[in-house]
Design a protein around this motif. Structure first.
Motif: not given
Length: 150
Positions: A65-69, A101-104, A125-127
């Protein structure tokens, strides 16, 4: 790729299917720690390297959910932007995200319902080129801007 609207948010009539915006967010130890504090999720797979090393992930992973945020950040600040209100969100997680990682976070307008002022957004979401999560959000979008205060 669109940029944030000068007013802070797009209104319904300014949106069209296919509009896309994205945000790039690096994942750090600090970001994971702060998210754990905000969410009260201290699962050791996120917080404890020794524990996480013994799991199927072979090391710590960021909260899904961090990435989803980060998708929420795109929705609230770029597309549609200020004034949009989340009504629903679906998510599917495909790959773990790790420190470094860098999340797009990418959001694309998929459908517009002028009657209800609801917009369906494709969220990804992509890395790098790897899809880490995807889903669909439905948001309510303002029909007009509030007049500026003097």
């Amino acid at each position: 790729m669109i940029q944030p609207h000068a007013s802070g948010g797009y209104i319904l009539e300014e949106l069209s299917v296919g509009m896309t915006a994205e945000k790039h967010v690096p994942i750090s130890e600090e970001r994971i720690r702060l998210f754990a504090e905000a969410s009260d999720d201290f699962n050791p797979v996120h917080m404890d390297e020794a524990y996480a090393a013994k799991t199927a992930y072979r090391g710590r992973i960021a909260h899904g959910l961090l990435s989803a945020s980060f998708g929420s950040a795109v929705v609230g600040t770029i597309l549609p932007g200020a004034g949009s209100i989340y009504l629903s969100q679906t998510l599917a997680f495909h790959r773990p995200v790790r420190i470094g990682d860098v999340v797009t976070a990418r959001v694309t307008v998929a459908a517009i319902d002028p009657e209800s002022a609801r917009v369906t957004l494709r969220c990804e979401g992509l890395v790098g080129e790897d899809l880490i999560m995807d889903g669909e959000a439905v948001v309510r979008v303002p029909r007009r801007r509030r007049p500026a205060k003097d």
